[in-house]
Design a protein around this motif. Structure first.
Motif, PDB file in Angstrom:
ATOM      1  N   PRO A 359      72.056 106.708 -32.288  1.00 43.21           N
ATOM      2  CA  PRO A 359      71.430 108.032 -32.430  1.00 43.21           C
ATOM      3  C   PRO A 359      72.156 109.132 -31.673  1.00 43.21           C
ATOM      4  CG  PRO A 359      69.802 106.355 -31.837  1.00 43.21           C
ATOM      5  CD  PRO A 359      71.140 105.732 -31.706  1.00 43.21           C
ATOM      6  N   GLN A 362      74.926 110.382 -33.693  1.00 42.89           N
ATOM      7  CA  GLN A 362      74.394 111.129 -34.835  1.00 42.89           C
ATOM      8  C   GLN A 362      73.975 112.535 -34.406  1.00 42.89           C
ATOM      9  OE1 GLN A 362      71.007 109.297 -36.649  1.00 42.89           O
ATOM     10  NE2 GLN A 362      71.062 110.613 -38.454  1.00 42.89           N
ATOM     11  N   ARG A 363      73.277 112.652 -33.268  1.00 41.55           N
ATOM     12  CA  ARG A 363      72.876 113.970 -32.786  1.00 41.55           C
ATOM     13  C   ARG A 363      74.093 114.838 -32.490  1.00 41.55           C
ATOM     14  NH1 ARG A 363      69.133 110.833 -29.831  1.00 41.55           N
ATOM     15  NH2 ARG A 363      70.470 110.980 -27.972  1.00 41.55           N
ATOM     16  N   ARG A 364      75.136 114.228 -31.976  1.00 43.21           N
ATOM     17  CA  ARG A 364      76.351 114.984 -31.662  1.00 43.21           C
ATOM     18  C   ARG A 364      76.993 115.542 -32.927  1.00 43.21           C
ATOM     19  NH1 ARG A 364      80.110 115.830 -27.687  1.00 43.21           N
ATOM     20  NH2 ARG A 364      82.302 115.505 -28.204  1.00 43.21           N
ATOM     21  N   THR A 367      74.752 118.476 -33.965  1.00 45.45           N
ATOM     22  CA  THR A 367      74.864 119.584 -33.012  1.00 45.45           C
ATOM     23  C   THR A 367      76.149 120.366 -33.237  1.00 45.45           C
ATOM     24  OG1 THR A 367      73.583 118.359 -31.368  1.00 45.45           O
ATOM     25  CG2 THR A 367      74.954 120.170 -30.566  1.00 45.45           C
ATOM     26  N   TYR A 413      78.708 111.108 -39.783  1.00 42.93           N
ATOM     27  CA  TYR A 413      78.093 110.011 -39.039  1.00 42.93           C
ATOM     28  C   TYR A 413      78.169 108.707 -39.820  1.00 42.93           C
ATOM     29  CZ  TYR A 413      74.662 107.004 -36.858  1.00 42.93           C
ATOM     30  OH  TYR A 413      74.053 105.930 -36.264  1.00 42.93           O
TER      31      TYR A 413
END
Length: 505
Positions: A359, A362-364, A367, A413
């Motif tokens: 995760p 994925q957030r990176r 962002t 991702y």
């Protein structure tokens, strides 16, 4: 050489000839042009008298130059590849151009290149130059581990590499006519036509079009006619670029054949200009499957080798179906692959499932995709609060960009992952890493070919508990990255690929 070099030099100096022709026409003295032609031809003819080469048991020697004599000497043990090329003129005269790769970045003038060599000498000469490939070894190196802050570097030893066992030549890939349909998907045609269009617009082509009677008539006809004209122009441009890409694909890769004889890899292709490349398989350290977005959607890819002593991206197969790519990779990475079977069993590096990076990675991705759009939105809101009248179209464009950014982040991702394939059945340990979206690479790198590791963490990666691992090798792109892996998995991955080489931290 007495015929080839004058012709090639005249073609090379066409801009100079045009300049002298224009200058002679303005001065009513065309003798200047003839004089320049005579100088170029004379200079080209001297190459036949001043070029000699010699092959000794230890070295290759080449002497060139008229006013400044130059002698180039290359140890035969440094020969990594032999490249044979012949354009239409060379083929008509029974000649070829032989270039030798030594694994060193050399300027064009310092390369060992034999132009206009008798084509009948090439097969025996190529065999002689690659005799040492039957015995492949590399000296062992020491081991060193250093650590500084969040930047860790590990330098490993390199064991000797045995030469591949000799076996009858096997064709592991050959070109198919229907592969041409993949040529426009690599955007090569756009890369060719874009500089031409840019140069034309720079010299006033756009102004001529805007001021033309046809465009003025379209303006009188309203926005609908202009929109149709633009759509027709785009369709024409796409068709033209696609045809250009197909023509280049045919001219470059027609008749492609890849043959493995156990010690070397022979690649032959070309319609007008034929090219033959011979690579030392003892230098093979893996492969890269390149999957640009459009090719990936069409079920196709490109194949490059990871080899020491050759250029960083040595292409083996151009745009081709993924089944053909996997079949060739299966042979290169597993000498026991049965290519004659109806459905050859692929070794793990070809189709191995990759581990996702979790995760945080994925957030990176999201962002980084949305941060520029967020800044633009804040600027628009600030301007609106300050009393500036913001039209609707910037918000529409921002919404469309947000949808595209979300799709790009998700695809990036999905393309992120890695795997470690343990050594088994005579095959080495493999590190598989993949990243990218618009231009995605799946790198298969053998463990014994890795000579060092670097573990890096940026400020943002430390906050997210991620790291980027770089595997250093003397082959291919030199550095292969495992991007945004959870930090707690970094050192176990290094230990799994190169067991016992990590040392004490």
């Amino acid at each position: 050489m007495l015929l080839v070099h004058p012709i090639t030099e005249l073609i090379r100096y066409i801009p100079v000839l045009l300049a002298t022709l224009i200058a002679g026409a303005r001065s009513d003295s065309p003798v200047w042009s003839l004089g320049v032609v005579g100088v170029i031809i004379t200079f080209a003819l001297t190459r036949w008298f001043t070029t000699t080469y010699r092959i000794t048991p230890d070295n290759l020697e080449l002497r060139t130059g008229l006013f400044q004599r130059k002698r180039l000497s290359v140890p035969r043990t440094r020969v990594r590849s032999v490249d044979v090329e012949a354009d239409l003129l060379h083929r008509v005269l029974g000649l070829a151009v032989l270039s030798i790769g030594t694994g060193q970045q050399a300027e064009r003038k310092d390369r060992f290149r034999l132009d206009s060599l008798d084509a009948r000498l090439v097969p025996a000469l190529r065999t002689t130059l690659l005799e040492h490939t039957q015995i492949g070894s590399e000296p062992a190196a020491g081991q060193q581990v250093t650590e500084s802050g969040e930047h860790h570097t590990v330098v490993l030893g390199k064991s000797a590499t045995p030469a591949p066992e000799a076996r009858p030549p096997v064709e592991i890939a050959h070109w198919q006519p229907d592969w041409v349909r993949y040529a426009p998907l690599s955007l090569t045609g756009f890369a060719i036509i874009a500089p031409i269009l840019g140069l034309a617009f720079q010299y006033g082509f756009a102004k001529v079009i805007v001021n033309s009677d046809a465009v003025q008539g379209l303006e009188d006809g309203g926005a609908q006619a202009i929109a149709l004209a633009i759509a027709a122009l785009l369709v024409f441009l796409v068709l033209f670029v696609s045809l250009t890409a197909c023509a280049r694909y045919l001219a470059t890769y027609y008749g492609l054949r890849v043959i493995d004889d156990g010690s070397t890899l022979h690649i032959r292709h070309g319609l007008f200009t034929t090219r033959q490349i011979t690579l030392d398989l003892a230098r093979l350290r893996g492969v890269t499957v390149n999957e640009p977005l459009l090719l990936r959607l069409a079920g196709a890819a490109e194949l490059e080798t990871i080899m020491t002593g050759t250029k960083s991206r040595q292409k083996i197969l151009p745009q081709a179906p993924r089944t053909a790519i996997d079949r060739t990779v299966a042979h290169l990475l597993d000498s026991g692959a049965d290519l004659d079977a109806p459905s050859p069993a692929a070794p793990p590096p070809v189709t191995a499932a990759l581990l996702p990076h979790g995760p945080a990675a994925q957030r990176r991705r999201f962002t980084r995709a949305f941060s520029p759009l967020a800044l633009i939105a804040v600027a628009l809101i600030a301007a609106s609060l300050a009393g500036v009248d913001i039209p609707a179209w910037p918000w529409v464009l921002l919404a469309v960009a947000a949808v595209l950014a979300a799709a790009l982040a998700w695809d990036r991702y999905r393309g992120l992952g890695h795997a470690v394939i343990p050594a088994a059945h005579g095959n080495p340990t493999w590190l598989i890493t993949r990243s990218g979206s618009l231009d995605r690479d799946r790198d298969c790198l053998e463990g014994p070919g890795i000579i060092g590791w670097t573990v890096k963490q940026s400020w943002f990666q430390r906050r997210a508990g991620l790291a980027t691992i770089t595997a250093a090798t003397a082959a291919g792109k030199k550095r292969y990255h495992v991007i945004d892996i959870p930090f707690e998995q970094a050192w176990p991955l290094i230990e799994a690929v190169t067991p016992g080489q990590l040392g004490t931290r």
